[in-house]
Design a protein around this motif. Structure first.
Motif, PDB file in Angstrom:
ATOM      1  N   ALA A   1     -15.495  37.541 -27.934  1.00 44.56           N
ATOM      2  CA  ALA A   1     -16.937  37.757 -27.785  1.00 44.56           C
ATOM      3  C   ALA A   1     -17.365  37.502 -26.343  1.00 44.56           C
ATOM      4  O   ALA A   1     -18.175  38.254 -25.782  1.00 44.56           O
ATOM      5  N   GLU A   2     -16.788  36.452 -25.747  1.00 44.13           N
ATOM      6  CA  GLU A   2     -17.102  36.119 -24.361  1.00 44.13           C
ATOM      7  C   GLU A   2     -16.637  37.239 -23.428  1.00 44.13           C
ATOM      8  O   GLU A   2     -17.360  37.638 -22.513  1.00 44.13           O
ATOM      9  N   MET A   3     -15.425  37.760 -23.667  1.00 45.14           N
ATOM     10  CA  MET A   3     -14.912  38.847 -22.827  1.00 45.14           C
ATOM     11  C   MET A   3     -15.730  40.120 -23.007  1.00 45.14           C
ATOM     12  O   MET A   3     -15.980  40.844 -22.042  1.00 45.14           O
ATOM     13  N   GLU A   4     -16.155  40.372 -24.225  1.00 47.30           N
ATOM     14  CA  GLU A   4     -16.991  41.550 -24.475  1.00 47.30           C
ATOM     15  C   GLU A   4     -18.325  41.413 -23.740  1.00 47.30           C
ATOM     16  O   GLU A   4     -18.815  42.352 -23.132  1.00 47.30           O
ATOM     17  N   GLN A   5     -18.880  40.212 -23.784  1.00 46.74           N
ATOM     18  CA  GLN A   5     -20.139  39.942 -23.077  1.00 46.74           C
ATOM     19  C   GLN A   5     -19.926  40.096 -21.564  1.00 46.74           C
ATOM     20  O   GLN A   5     -20.760  40.671 -20.869  1.00 46.74           O
ATOM     21  N   TYR A   6     -18.771  39.586 -21.069  1.00 47.97           N
ATOM     22  CA  TYR A   6     -18.449  39.715 -19.643  1.00 47.97           C
ATOM     23  C   TYR A   6     -18.336  41.191 -19.240  1.00 47.97           C
ATOM     24  O   TYR A   6     -18.887  41.606 -18.226  1.00 47.97           O
ATOM     25  N   ARG A   7     -17.594  41.984 -20.033  1.00 46.01           N
ATOM     26  CA  ARG A   7     -17.422  43.408 -19.713  1.00 46.01           C
ATOM     27  C   ARG A   7     -18.763  44.139 -19.660  1.00 46.01           C
ATOM     28  O   ARG A   7     -19.011  44.969 -18.782  1.00 46.01           O
ATOM     29  N   LYS A   8     -19.598  43.813 -20.616  1.00 50.03           N
ATOM     30  CA  LYS A   8     -20.930  44.433 -20.684  1.00 50.03           C
ATOM     31  C   LYS A   8     -21.757  44.049 -19.451  1.00 50.03           C
ATOM     32  O   LYS A   8     -22.381  44.910 -18.822  1.00 50.03           O
ATOM     33  N   LEU A   9     -21.729  42.775 -19.085  1.00 49.68           N
ATOM     34  CA  LEU A   9     -22.474  42.301 -17.920  1.00 49.68           C
ATOM     35  C   LEU A   9     -21.904  42.926 -16.643  1.00 49.68           C
ATOM     36  O   LEU A   9     -22.655  43.356 -15.768  1.00 49.68           O
ATOM     37  N   ARG A  10     -20.580  42.989 -16.539  1.00 47.38           N
ATOM     38  CA  ARG A  10     -19.950  43.573 -15.346  1.00 47.38           C
ATOM     39  C   ARG A  10     -20.375  45.032 -15.177  1.00 47.38           C
ATOM     40  O   ARG A  10     -20.710  45.470 -14.072  1.00 47.38           O
ATOM     41  N   LYS A  11     -20.354  45.776 -16.271  1.00 48.44           N
ATOM     42  CA  LYS A  11     -20.757  47.188 -16.226  1.00 48.44           C
ATOM     43  C   LYS A  11     -22.213  47.304 -15.752  1.00 48.44           C
ATOM     44  O   LYS A  11     -22.550  48.164 -14.943  1.00 48.44           O
ATOM     45  N   GLU A  12     -23.034  46.417 -16.276  1.00 47.28           N
ATOM     46  CA  GLU A  12     -24.451  46.404 -15.901  1.00 47.28           C
ATOM     47  C   GLU A  12     -24.619  46.079 -14.414  1.00 47.28           C
ATOM     48  O   GLU A  12     -25.399  46.723 -13.708  1.00 47.28           O
ATOM     49  N   ILE A  13     -23.854  45.093 -13.926  1.00 49.80           N
ATOM     50  CA  ILE A  13     -23.930  44.699 -12.511  1.00 49.80           C
ATOM     51  C   ILE A  13     -23.443  45.840 -11.622  1.00 49.80           C
ATOM     52  O   ILE A  13     -24.058  46.149 -10.590  1.00 49.80           O
ATOM     53  N   GLU A  14     -22.330  46.470 -12.007  1.00 50.02           N
ATOM     54  CA  GLU A  14     -21.754  47.543 -11.195  1.00 50.02           C
ATOM     55  C   GLU A  14     -22.651  48.783 -11.124  1.00 50.02           C
ATOM     56  O   GLU A  14     -22.469  49.627 -10.249  1.00 50.02           O
ATOM     57  N   SER A  15     -23.614  48.872 -12.025  1.00 49.83           N
ATOM     58  CA  SER A  15     -24.533  50.018 -11.985  1.00 49.83           C
ATOM     59  C   SER A  15     -25.808  49.724 -11.183  1.00 49.83           C
ATOM     60  O   SER A  15     -26.663  50.599 -11.052  1.00 49.83           O
TER      61      SER A  15
ATOM     62  N   TYR B   1     -11.177  30.804 -34.424  1.00 49.17           N
ATOM     63  CA  TYR B   1     -12.527  30.668 -33.880  1.00 49.17           C
ATOM     64  C   TYR B   1     -12.502  30.834 -32.363  1.00 49.17           C
ATOM     65  O   TYR B   1     -13.319  31.572 -31.800  1.00 49.17           O
ATOM     66  N   GLU B   2     -11.545  30.144 -31.695  1.00 52.14           N
ATOM     67  CA  GLU B   2     -11.465  30.228 -30.238  1.00 52.14           C
ATOM     68  C   GLU B   2     -11.140  31.643 -29.791  1.00 52.14           C
ATOM     69  O   GLU B   2     -11.693  32.129 -28.808  1.00 52.14           O
ATOM     70  N   SER B   3     -10.264  32.311 -30.537  1.00 47.13           N
ATOM     71  CA  SER B   3      -9.923  33.687 -30.211  1.00 47.13           C
ATOM     72  C   SER B   3     -11.147  34.597 -30.361  1.00 47.13           C
ATOM     73  O   SER B   3     -11.417  35.433 -29.501  1.00 47.13           O
ATOM     74  N   ALA B   4     -11.867  34.402 -31.434  1.00 47.19           N
ATOM     75  CA  ALA B   4     -13.083  35.205 -31.667  1.00 47.19           C
ATOM     76  C   ALA B   4     -14.119  34.927 -30.574  1.00 47.19           C
ATOM     77  O   ALA B   4     -14.762  35.854 -30.075  1.00 47.19           O
ATOM     78  N   MET B   5     -14.242  33.634 -30.214  1.00 47.20           N
ATOM     79  CA  MET B   5     -15.204  33.282 -29.162  1.00 47.20           C
ATOM     80  C   MET B   5     -14.773  33.889 -27.829  1.00 47.20           C
ATOM     81  O   MET B   5     -15.597  34.408 -27.086  1.00 47.20           O
ATOM     82  N   LYS B   6     -13.474  33.826 -27.539  1.00 46.92           N
ATOM     83  CA  LYS B   6     -12.969  34.400 -26.289  1.00 46.92           C
ATOM     84  C   LYS B   6     -13.190  35.906 -26.283  1.00 46.92           C
ATOM     85  O   LYS B   6     -13.613  36.475 -25.271  1.00 46.92           O
TER      86      LYS B   6
END
Length: 181
Positions: free
Chosen positions: A78-92, A71-76
């Motif tokens: 998912a959290e990292m995927e959300q972070y990458r998506k947000l970072r890409k959005e911020i960098e644009s 569960y923690e691995s899946a959450m991490k």
């Protein structure tokens, strides 16, 4: 009916008493043996039950820990995927482009370590992009715009590709991706 002498009667009675006594002792012995056997059987079953309970508890704990880790691995992930998506959005965003250009201008568009002008990247130097996002609880682009730490020019530095790859976050990212492949 013939009368049996008293002495013979006593001897017969004694024989009967002894025979009854023997059978009673034998019966008592059998009962005790059966009871003892039942006690031993109960103790063995009790021991087996305890061992089984311990084994079941270990299996339950293992299953619980394993499912928690999954569960923690899946959450991490998912959290990292959300972070990458947000970072890409911020960098644009225009705000990020402005921050990046301000950092480059501050250092003369050269690597802050070696002075190279080849393959320049801008790094969040003292507090990483990820650390800023986490510590300020940035979850969306609006919160990113409002986060002053993300746009602090003094936290940025231009680095050539070689030096940027030596930063702790880049080293971690590169090692993690090498382990996957």
């Amino acid at each position: 009916m013939t009368k049996v002498p008293f002495k013979i009667q006593q001897e017969n009675q004694l024989k009967q008493d002894n025979e009854v006594g023997f059978f009673e002792v034998l019966l008592l012995f059998c009962r005790q043996f059966i009871l003892f056997d039942k006690i031993l059987s109960w103790q063995e079953n009790s021991k087996r039950n305890k061992e089984l309970q311990i084994k079941e508890e270990k299996q339950r704990v293992y299953a619980e820990e394993t499912s928690k880790a999954i569960y923690e691995s899946a959450m991490k992930n998912a959290e990292m995927e959300q972070y990458r998506k947000l970072r890409k959005e911020i960098e644009s965003t225009p705000q990020y482009k402005h921050w990046r250009n301000s950092v480059l201008e501050k250092f003369g568009r050269k690597c802050a370590v070696c002075g190279s002008i080849e393959n320049i990247e801008v790094d969040h130097r003292y507090k990483s992009f990820y650390a800023i996002i986490r510590s300020h609880g940035v979850m969306n682009i609006i919160q990113a715009y409002e986060c002053a730490a993300l746009w602090d020019v003094n936290n940025g530095a231009p680095l050539c590709k070689a030096h940027h790859n030596q930063t702790s976050s880049s080293v971690y990212y590169l090692q993690k991706n090498q382990n996957k492949g």
